[in-house]
Write an enzyme that holds these catalytic residues in place. Structure first.
Site, PDB file in Angstrom:
ATOM      1  N   THR A   8     -42.075  63.573 -27.514  1.00  0.00           N
ATOM      2  CA  THR A   8     -42.439  63.665 -28.931  1.00  0.00           C
ATOM      3  C   THR A   8     -43.817  64.287 -29.087  1.00  0.00           C
ATOM      4  O   THR A   8     -44.657  64.161 -28.206  1.00  0.00           O
ATOM      5  CB  THR A   8     -42.447  62.266 -29.595  1.00  0.00           C
ATOM      6  OG1 THR A   8     -42.697  62.416 -31.000  1.00  0.00           O
ATOM      7  CG2 THR A   8     -43.503  61.335 -29.016  1.00  0.00           C
ATOM      8  N   ASN A   9     -44.013  64.959 -30.227  1.00  0.00           N
ATOM      9  CA  ASN A   9     -45.355  65.429 -30.580  1.00  0.00           C
ATOM     10  C   ASN A   9     -45.919  64.602 -31.718  1.00  0.00           C
ATOM     11  O   ASN A   9     -46.960  64.944 -32.277  1.00  0.00           O
ATOM     12  CB  ASN A   9     -45.300  66.910 -31.000  1.00  0.00           C
ATOM     13  CG  ASN A   9     -45.053  67.799 -29.800  1.00  0.00           C
ATOM     14  OD1 ASN A   9     -45.714  67.667 -28.772  1.00  0.00           O
ATOM     15  ND2 ASN A   9     -44.075  68.687 -29.915  1.00  0.00           N
ATOM     16  N   ASN A  10     -45.235  63.540 -32.073  1.00  0.00           N
ATOM     17  CA  ASN A  10     -45.657  62.705 -33.193  1.00  0.00           C
ATOM     18  C   ASN A  10     -46.427  61.492 -32.636  1.00  0.00           C
ATOM     19  O   ASN A  10     -45.838  60.598 -32.026  1.00  0.00           O
ATOM     20  CB  ASN A  10     -44.396  62.274 -33.971  1.00  0.00           C
ATOM     21  CG  ASN A  10     -44.719  61.429 -35.178  1.00  0.00           C
ATOM     22  OD1 ASN A  10     -45.631  60.614 -35.140  1.00  0.00           O
ATOM     23  ND2 ASN A  10     -43.951  61.605 -36.235  1.00  0.00           N
ATOM     24  N   GLN A  11     -47.736  61.504 -32.859  1.00  0.00           N
ATOM     25  CA  GLN A  11     -48.585  60.455 -32.285  1.00  0.00           C
ATOM     26  C   GLN A  11     -48.293  59.073 -32.867  1.00  0.00           C
ATOM     27  O   GLN A  11     -48.493  58.057 -32.210  1.00  0.00           O
ATOM     28  CB  GLN A  11     -50.080  60.804 -32.464  1.00  0.00           C
ATOM     29  CG  GLN A  11     -50.544  61.930 -31.545  1.00  0.00           C
ATOM     30  CD  GLN A  11     -50.011  61.788 -30.111  1.00  0.00           C
ATOM     31  OE1 GLN A  11     -50.229  60.780 -29.451  1.00  0.00           O
ATOM     32  NE2 GLN A  11     -49.268  62.784 -29.636  1.00  0.00           N
ATOM     33  N   ASP A  69     -35.155  61.058 -32.690  1.00  0.00           N
ATOM     34  CA  ASP A  69     -35.011  61.784 -33.944  1.00  0.00           C
ATOM     35  C   ASP A  69     -34.753  60.757 -35.038  1.00  0.00           C
ATOM     36  O   ASP A  69     -33.901  59.876 -34.886  1.00  0.00           O
ATOM     37  CB  ASP A  69     -33.884  62.814 -33.888  1.00  0.00           C
ATOM     38  CG  ASP A  69     -34.081  63.843 -34.981  1.00  0.00           C
ATOM     39  OD1 ASP A  69     -35.122  64.549 -34.968  1.00  0.00           O
ATOM     40  OD2 ASP A  69     -33.236  63.942 -35.891  1.00  0.00           O
ATOM     41  N   HIS A 180     -36.350  50.565 -37.613  1.00  0.00           N
ATOM     42  CA  HIS A 180     -35.319  51.418 -37.014  1.00  0.00           C
ATOM     43  C   HIS A 180     -35.702  51.786 -35.572  1.00  0.00           C
ATOM     44  O   HIS A 180     -34.889  51.744 -34.664  1.00  0.00           O
ATOM     45  CB  HIS A 180     -35.154  52.675 -37.878  1.00  0.00           C
ATOM     46  CG  HIS A 180     -36.447  53.327 -38.275  1.00  0.00           C
ATOM     47  ND1 HIS A 180     -37.531  52.620 -38.753  1.00  0.00           N
ATOM     48  CD2 HIS A 180     -36.873  54.617 -38.215  1.00  0.00           C
ATOM     49  CE1 HIS A 180     -38.527  53.444 -39.010  1.00  0.00           C
ATOM     50  NE2 HIS A 180     -38.166  54.656 -38.679  1.00  0.00           N
TER      51      HIS A 180
HETATM   52  P1  ITT Z   1     -40.981  64.742 -32.856  1.00  0.00           P
HETATM   53  O1  ITT Z   1     -39.764  65.566 -33.226  1.00  0.00           O
HETATM   54  O2  ITT Z   1     -42.010  65.520 -32.094  1.00  0.00           O
HETATM   55  O3  ITT Z   1     -40.624  63.433 -32.206  1.00  0.00           O
HETATM   56  P2  ITT Z   1     -41.296  64.591 -35.737  1.00  0.00           P
HETATM   57  O4  ITT Z   1     -42.360  63.994 -36.600  1.00  0.00           O
HETATM   58  O5  ITT Z   1     -40.968  66.058 -35.931  1.00  0.00           O
HETATM   59  O6  ITT Z   1     -41.722  64.315 -34.232  1.00  0.00           O
HETATM   60  P3  ITT Z   1     -38.604  63.895 -36.577  1.00  0.00           P
HETATM   61  O7  ITT Z   1     -38.092  65.282 -36.427  1.00  0.00           O
HETATM   62  O8  ITT Z   1     -37.782  62.768 -36.028  1.00  0.00           O
HETATM   63  O9  ITT Z   1     -40.019  63.706 -35.884  1.00  0.00           O
HETATM   64  O10 ITT Z   1     -38.905  63.661 -38.124  1.00  0.00           O
HETATM   65  C1  ITT Z   1     -39.127  62.408 -38.555  1.00  0.00           C
HETATM   66  C2  ITT Z   1     -39.547  62.404 -40.024  1.00  0.00           C
HETATM   67  O11 ITT Z   1     -38.888  61.284 -40.634  1.00  0.00           O
HETATM   68  C3  ITT Z   1     -41.036  62.127 -40.127  1.00  0.00           C
HETATM   69  O12 ITT Z   1     -41.759  63.333 -40.338  1.00  0.00           O
HETATM   70  C4  ITT Z   1     -41.125  61.196 -41.312  1.00  0.00           C
HETATM   71  O13 ITT Z   1     -41.155  61.964 -42.483  1.00  0.00           O
HETATM   72  C5  ITT Z   1     -39.799  60.442 -41.283  1.00  0.00           C
HETATM   73  N1  ITT Z   1     -39.916  59.190 -40.498  1.00  0.00           N
HETATM   74  C6  ITT Z   1     -39.346  58.913 -39.285  1.00  0.00           C
HETATM   75  N2  ITT Z   1     -39.672  57.686 -38.860  1.00  0.00           N
HETATM   76  C7  ITT Z   1     -40.475  57.179 -39.812  1.00  0.00           C
HETATM   77  C8  ITT Z   1     -41.153  55.956 -39.923  1.00  0.00           C
HETATM   78  O14 ITT Z   1     -41.108  55.036 -38.969  1.00  0.00           O
HETATM   79  N3  ITT Z   1     -41.876  55.747 -41.027  1.00  0.00           N
HETATM   80  C9  ITT Z   1     -41.950  56.663 -41.994  1.00  0.00           C
HETATM   81  N4  ITT Z   1     -41.363  57.861 -41.943  1.00  0.00           N
HETATM   82  C10 ITT Z   1     -40.619  58.122 -40.859  1.00  0.00           C
END
Ligand code: ITT
Length: 193
Positions: A8-11, A69, A180
């Protein structure tokens, strides 16, 4: 302790996964294995995009890994923003959480049914012959205003069932006990225990 690469790139996801998995595994980020590419998420399902992320990292680096995802599905919007949650308000540009939240409030303005659920699908890739999937959901309601400063994304608008505050108000300990992501990661933990 096991070492697992989280693709993941999501910190925010990274911090949550570390808290949820605790001492079960050491979570390693992509820069530690010299992976810096952008991965295009072109599938139309959570499973498909989780597979693309995990397989891309495994194919390039040879490290077994897991990807997440996720998204928010709103019943009155026929499941949108769903797999398009990150770029709901700005399909081709950068991710903008505040624009996403504003768009959601606008789209729900005249709706009495504000039921919604978050989904996470984890794909673990390279651990066995086939990819393994773990799905987690948390159900609740979309608030009529933004509240709270913790978390990320749609957290200031999502009120989980049984509470009267948003995830962003409830904070990490409560969110990570029932989210989730926690549900999906705990299934993965059980599978590999
Ligand atoms: P990676 O693909 O690098 O893991 P990403 O941020 O692009 O990171 P996603 O494609 O899974 O991840 O998009 C997830 C989006 O869904 C994220 O940008 C939020 O808008 C929403 N989201 C997911 N989980 C969430 C959470 O726990 N709380 C709030 N919003 C969430």
């Amino acid at each position: 302790m096991k070492k697992w690469v989280f693709a993941t790139n999501n910190q925010h996801k990274m911090v949550e996964a570390k808290q949820i998995l605790g001492s079960f595994a050491e979570i390693v980020s992509l820069n530690i294995i010299d992976f810096y590419d952008d991965i295009e998420e072109t599938a139309d399902s959570f499973e498909g995009n989780a597979l693309i992320k995990a397989k891309t990292v495994f194919d390039k680096t040879g490290f077994p890994c897991f990807a997440d995802d996720s998204g928010l599905c709103v019943l009155a919007l026929n499941g949108r923003p769903g797999v398009k949650s990150a770029r709901y308000a700005n399909e081709l540009g950068p991710v903008d959480h505040s624009l996403n939240n504003q768009k959601l409030l606008n789209e729900l303005q005249s709706q009495s049914d504000r039921s919604a659920f978050f989904v996470t699908v984890i794909c673990a890739y390279g651990f066995s012959e086939n990819p393994i999937y773990f799905r987690g959901e948390v159900h609740g309601q979309i608030a009529t205003d933004l509240s709270g400063a913790e978390g990320f994304g749609y957290d200031p608008l999502f009120i989980p069932q049984g509470y009267d505050k948003t995830f962003a108000e409830l904070g990490a300990i409560i969110k990570n006990s029932m989210s989730h992501r926690a549900n999906a990661l705990n299934k993965m933990k059980l599978h590999f225990s």
